[in-house]
Scaffold this motif. Structure first.
Motif, mmCIF file in Angstrom:
data_model
loop_
_atom_site.group_PDB
_atom_site.id
_atom_site.type_symbol
_atom_site.label_atom_id
_atom_site.label_comp_id
_atom_site.label_asym_id
_atom_site.label_seq_id
_atom_site.Cartn_x
_atom_site.Cartn_y
_atom_site.Cartn_z
ATOM 1 N N THR A 26 16.614 21.806 20.826
ATOM 2 C CA THR A 26 17.088 22.946 21.606
ATOM 3 C C THR A 26 15.883 23.715 22.151
ATOM 4 O O THR A 26 14.792 23.668 21.571
ATOM 5 N N PRO A 27 16.042 24.423 23.263
ATOM 6 C CA PRO A 27 14.929 25.236 23.784
ATOM 7 C C PRO A 27 14.446 26.214 22.725
ATOM 8 O O PRO A 27 15.243 26.933 22.128
ATOM 9 N N ILE A 28 13.166 26.238 22.483
ATOM 10 C CA ILE A 28 12.624 27.060 21.397
ATOM 11 C C ILE A 28 12.683 28.531 21.769
ATOM 12 O O ILE A 28 12.506 28.908 22.935
ATOM 13 N N ALA A 29 12.958 29.371 20.772
ATOM 14 C CA ALA A 29 13.102 30.804 21.010
ATOM 15 C C ALA A 29 12.282 31.616 20.015
ATOM 16 O O ALA A 29 12.589 32.779 19.762
ATOM 17 N N SER A 30 11.272 31.003 19.423
ATOM 18 C CA SER A 30 10.428 31.718 18.464
ATOM 19 C C SER A 30 8.981 31.269 18.629
ATOM 20 O O SER A 30 8.638 30.527 19.549
ATOM 21 N N ASN A 31 8.171 31.691 17.686
ATOM 22 C CA ASN A 31 6.740 31.394 17.746
ATOM 23 C C ASN A 31 6.362 30.038 17.154
ATOM 24 O O ASN A 31 5.186 29.707 17.075
ATOM 25 N N PHE A 192 19.410 27.982 4.811
ATOM 26 C CA PHE A 192 19.423 28.899 5.954
ATOM 27 C C PHE A 192 18.621 28.277 7.082
ATOM 28 O O PHE A 192 17.437 27.975 6.921
ATOM 29 N N ALA A 193 19.276 28.073 8.236
ATOM 30 C CA ALA A 193 18.608 27.412 9.352
ATOM 31 C C ALA A 193 19.033 28.036 10.676
ATOM 32 O O ALA A 193 20.214 28.295 10.898
ATOM 33 N N VAL A 194 18.056 28.271 11.540
ATOM 34 C CA VAL A 194 18.300 28.674 12.925
ATOM 35 C C VAL A 194 17.577 27.656 13.800
ATOM 36 O O VAL A 194 16.355 27.744 13.976
ATOM 37 N N PRO A 195 18.286 26.647 14.327
ATOM 38 C CA PRO A 195 17.619 25.557 15.044
ATOM 39 C C PRO A 195 16.737 26.032 16.194
ATOM 40 O O PRO A 195 15.653 25.486 16.410
ATOM 41 N N GLN A 196 17.186 27.048 16.942
ATOM 42 C CA GLN A 196 16.406 27.504 18.087
ATOM 43 C C GLN A 196 15.104 28.172 17.666
ATOM 44 O O GLN A 196 14.178 28.280 18.463
ATOM 45 N N PHE A 197 15.030 28.634 16.417
ATOM 46 C CA PHE A 197 13.804 29.255 15.913
ATOM 47 C C PHE A 197 12.928 28.252 15.173
ATOM 48 O O PHE A 197 11.814 28.578 14.770
ATOM 49 N N ASP A 202 15.797 26.174 1.975
ATOM 50 C CA ASP A 202 16.846 26.108 0.965
ATOM 51 C C ASP A 202 17.057 27.466 0.309
ATOM 52 O O ASP A 202 16.108 28.219 0.066
ATOM 53 N N ALA A 203 18.330 27.760 0.033
ATOM 54 C CA ALA A 203 18.713 28.918 -0.777
ATOM 55 C C ALA A 203 19.147 28.365 -2.125
ATOM 56 O O ALA A 203 20.197 27.739 -2.240
ATOM 57 N N VAL A 204 18.320 28.575 -3.133
ATOM 58 C CA VAL A 204 18.509 27.947 -4.438
ATOM 59 C C VAL A 204 18.986 28.979 -5.454
ATOM 60 O O VAL A 204 18.347 30.032 -5.609
ATOM 61 N N PRO A 205 20.101 28.732 -6.135
ATOM 62 C CA PRO A 205 20.564 29.688 -7.154
ATOM 63 C C PRO A 205 19.486 29.947 -8.201
ATOM 64 O O PRO A 205 18.873 29.010 -8.725
ATOM 65 N N GLY A 206 19.232 31.215 -8.488
ATOM 66 C CA GLY A 206 18.237 31.579 -9.498
ATOM 67 C C GLY A 206 16.826 31.719 -8.971
ATOM 68 O O GLY A 206 15.936 32.157 -9.699
ATOM 69 N N LEU A 207 16.603 31.355 -7.690
ATOM 70 C CA LEU A 207 15.271 31.461 -7.095
ATOM 71 C C LEU A 207 15.348 32.283 -5.810
ATOM 72 O O LEU A 207 16.403 32.418 -5.209
ATOM 73 N N VAL A 208 14.204 32.808 -5.395
ATOM 74 C CA VAL A 208 14.102 33.508 -4.114
ATOM 75 C C VAL A 208 13.053 32.790 -3.286
ATOM 76 O O VAL A 208 11.888 32.700 -3.678
ATOM 77 N N SER A 209 13.473 32.226 -2.152
ATOM 78 C CA SER A 209 12.545 31.553 -1.242
ATOM 79 C C SER A 209 12.317 32.449 -0.026
ATOM 80 O O SER A 209 12.967 33.486 0.128
ATOM 81 N N SER A 210 11.411 32.053 0.843
ATOM 82 C CA SER A 210 11.111 32.898 2.000
ATOM 83 C C SER A 210 10.563 32.072 3.151
ATOM 84 O O SER A 210 10.095 30.941 2.968
ATOM 85 N N LEU A 211 10.635 32.647 4.340
ATOM 86 C CA LEU A 211 10.027 32.092 5.539
ATOM 87 C C LEU A 211 9.792 33.255 6.492
ATOM 88 O O LEU A 211 10.195 34.386 6.217
ATOM 89 N N TRP A 212 9.151 32.974 7.612
ATOM 90 C CA TRP A 212 8.978 34.040 8.604
ATOM 91 C C TRP A 212 8.966 33.444 10.005
ATOM 92 O O TRP A 212 8.696 32.264 10.203
ATOM 93 N N PHE A 213 9.291 34.286 10.971
ATOM 94 C CA PHE A 213 9.262 33.871 12.364
ATOM 95 C C PHE A 213 9.235 35.110 13.247
ATOM 96 O O PHE A 213 9.484 36.232 12.779
ATOM 97 N N THR A 214 8.944 34.899 14.513
ATOM 98 C CA THR A 214 8.960 35.971 15.505
ATOM 99 C C THR A 214 9.888 35.572 16.640
ATOM 100 O O THR A 214 9.579 34.636 17.385
ATOM 101 N N PRO A 215 11.036 36.215 16.802
ATOM 102 C CA PRO A 215 11.925 35.888 17.919
ATOM 103 C C PRO A 215 11.247 36.219 19.244
ATOM 104 O O PRO A 215 10.691 37.312 19.399
ATOM 105 N N GLU A 216 11.313 35.307 20.194
ATOM 106 C CA GLU A 216 10.609 35.493 21.466
ATOM 107 C C GLU A 216 11.525 35.432 22.681
ATOM 108 O O GLU A 216 11.057 35.521 23.813
ATOM 109 N N LYS A 217 12.827 35.267 22.460
ATOM 110 C CA LYS A 217 13.776 35.244 23.574
ATOM 111 C C LYS A 217 15.005 36.060 23.211
ATOM 112 O O LYS A 217 15.555 35.911 22.115
ATOM 113 N N ILE A 218 15.429 36.911 24.121
ATOM 114 C CA ILE A 218 16.668 37.656 23.912
ATOM 115 C C ILE A 218 17.846 36.704 24.083
ATOM 116 O O ILE A 218 17.883 35.892 25.008
#
Length: 450
Positions: A26-31, A192-197, A202-218
């Motif tokens: 898909t057309p990319i909308a993040s960094n 948790f997935a946003v294909p355009q970004f 993975d959201a794993v029971p008992g754990l806290v994971s993380s990621l980051w991104f910068t949205p670049e398209k409205i």
């Protein structure tokens, strides 16, 4: 010979399909353009290996095809060939892995000025939380999860009181602002997935994971669960809307804080009694409903659901389809409530009403409907009691003819098709799992027994 030709044709068709295929990224909308680069590197390497191996196989099949007077040479080991294969394979693997490892190191290390956001996954909903004015997310723990506290936020943590709670599947973010996303699960493994970004984690029971991104398209983009999380996995949809900073702040200011959600919709039942006078002409003085007027029973219904439907009718999210005549009637009635205070008051009064459970009007097999209700129960509760945590209404005690009409409306697009009706979209997917009228009647027969 035929096999060699087939292999060559396979390679040629694969290459043609790859370059003319409409199914691409898909057309990319993040960094995260670097993620696309790593994918393309992988495609080029694996593609080259695919072509080389299959053409070599075709050559071998042709070159060493069966000949009556020729014997095969048996060579169990060839150290020189094995070394070359090992070196080439290892080089190819390194070329594929190295860029990904570099990008991964950046993917899990957000910039210091990144804003924070929490995503909470559960079957089959997304929940979101922003820090409040103190810019600090309060503590959370599974032991705090309850009907009125679905995210499990610590009610005694002072930093949690002003946290902003998003109680639907639509998330808004400001453009060009880096955001760090904390991800956790309440039940099973989600993703948790946003294909355009180009982000997924993975959201794993008992754990806290993380990621980051910068949205670049409205725009408006899909949130998907990319981990098989149960029978209704395909309905676990959400949306992220990228706004201008001004529009985002306006949207954020309209969302409730954690402290304000703990009491549920607060209204004045005394003031609501006079507002209910018009409602009673169809729904009855005790909220018992009236089939002749196509009005469902509303006594005993979940207050959060009643409020949301009134808001939806007023906003044109529900009841505006040209073929939904009953919905149009209700939309006109909802317009008589001037503001949120009036909605809260009439909902508060409805909570004081009681009426008997209506008799069944449809013929169905309850025992056959019970297994069909399993997926419904995940949101609506094992006894059809409704759940605040999943924003699902009460089903037990509702007339079967009304429930059937709503299921048909979802299937035919009369309900749930509005872009802002995220819960309706989910229900549309669920309703379409009922293959025929018989299965629908069986399901409703079981619900009537609850």
């Amino acid at each position: 010979m035929k096999l060699a030709i087939a292999l060559v044709i396979l390679v040629a068709l694969s290459l043609v399909f790859h370059f003319i295929s409409p199914w691409w990224l898909t057309p990319i909308a993040s960094n995260w353009g670097s993620i696309d680069d790593t994918i393309e590197i992988t495609f080029w390497i694996t593609g080259a290996v695919f072509v080389a191996v299959n053409l070599f196989l075709a050559y071998v099949v042709f070159r060493y095809r069966f000949q009556k007077n020729r014997r095969a040479h048996y060579e169990p080991e060839n150290k020189k060939l094995e070394v070359w294969l090992t070196v080439i394979t290892a080089t190819g693997v390194c070329l594929m892995l190295a860029p990904g490892l570099v990008v991964w190191a950046k993917f899990v290390n957000p910039p210091t000025d990144a804003a924070e956001l929490e995503v909470v996954a559960q079957q089959w909903q997304w929940g979101f939380r922003f820090p409040g004015e103190d810019q600090t997310l309060g503590k959370s723990d599974v032991r705090f999860i309850s009907v009125t506290n679905p995210l499990g936020i610590d009610p005694k943590d002072p930093f949690a009181q002003d946290d902003i709670i998003i109680d639907n599947n639509e998330l808004h973010l400001p453009i060009n602002q880096a955001v760090k996303v904390w991800i956790r699960s309440k039940d099973v493994l989600h993703n948790f997935a946003v294909p355009q970004f180009r982000v997924k984690m993975d959201a794993v029971p008992g754990l806290v994971s993380s990621l980051w991104f910068t949205p670049e398209k409205i725009g408006r983009f899909d949130i998907l669960c990319m981990e098989l999380c149960g029978i209704a996995h395909h309905t676990m949809r959400g949306f992220v809307v990228v706004d201008s900073e001004t529009d985002f702040q306006q949207w954020l200011s309209q969302q409730p804080t954690f402290a304000s959600t703990q009491g549920g919709p607060v209204g004045d039942a005394v003031a609501g009694e006079s507002l209910y006078a018009l409602c009673s002409s169809c729904h009855g003085p005790r909220g018992e409903g009236n089939q002749a007027l196509n009005a469902p029973r509303i006594s005993g219904q979940s207050p959060h659901y009643l409020k949301r439907q009134l808001v939806y009718y007023k906003a044109g999210i529900r009841g505006r389809h040209p073929e939904d005549t009953y919905g149009q009637q209700m939309a006109a009635m909802a317009e008589t409530l001037p503001d949120e205070t009036a909605i809260n008051d009439v909902v508060a009064y409805i909570q004081t009403l009681s009426s008997s459970t209506p008799a069944a009007t449809l013929t169905g097999h309850r025992d056959k409907g019970q297994p069909l209700f399993v997926s419904c129960a995940a949101c609506h509760g094992a006894q059809g009691q409704g759940r605040f945590s999943t924003s699902a209404p009460r089903l037990a005690g509702l007339q079967d003819w009304y429930l059937k009409r709503q299921l048909v409306n979802y299937q035919t697009g009369l309900r749930g098709a509005h872009a802002a009706d995220n819960f309706g979209k989910q229900m549309t997917l669920m309703a379409n799992m009922l293959s025929d009228e018989e299965s629908m009647n069986n399901l409703l027969a079981y619900i009537q027994s609850l």
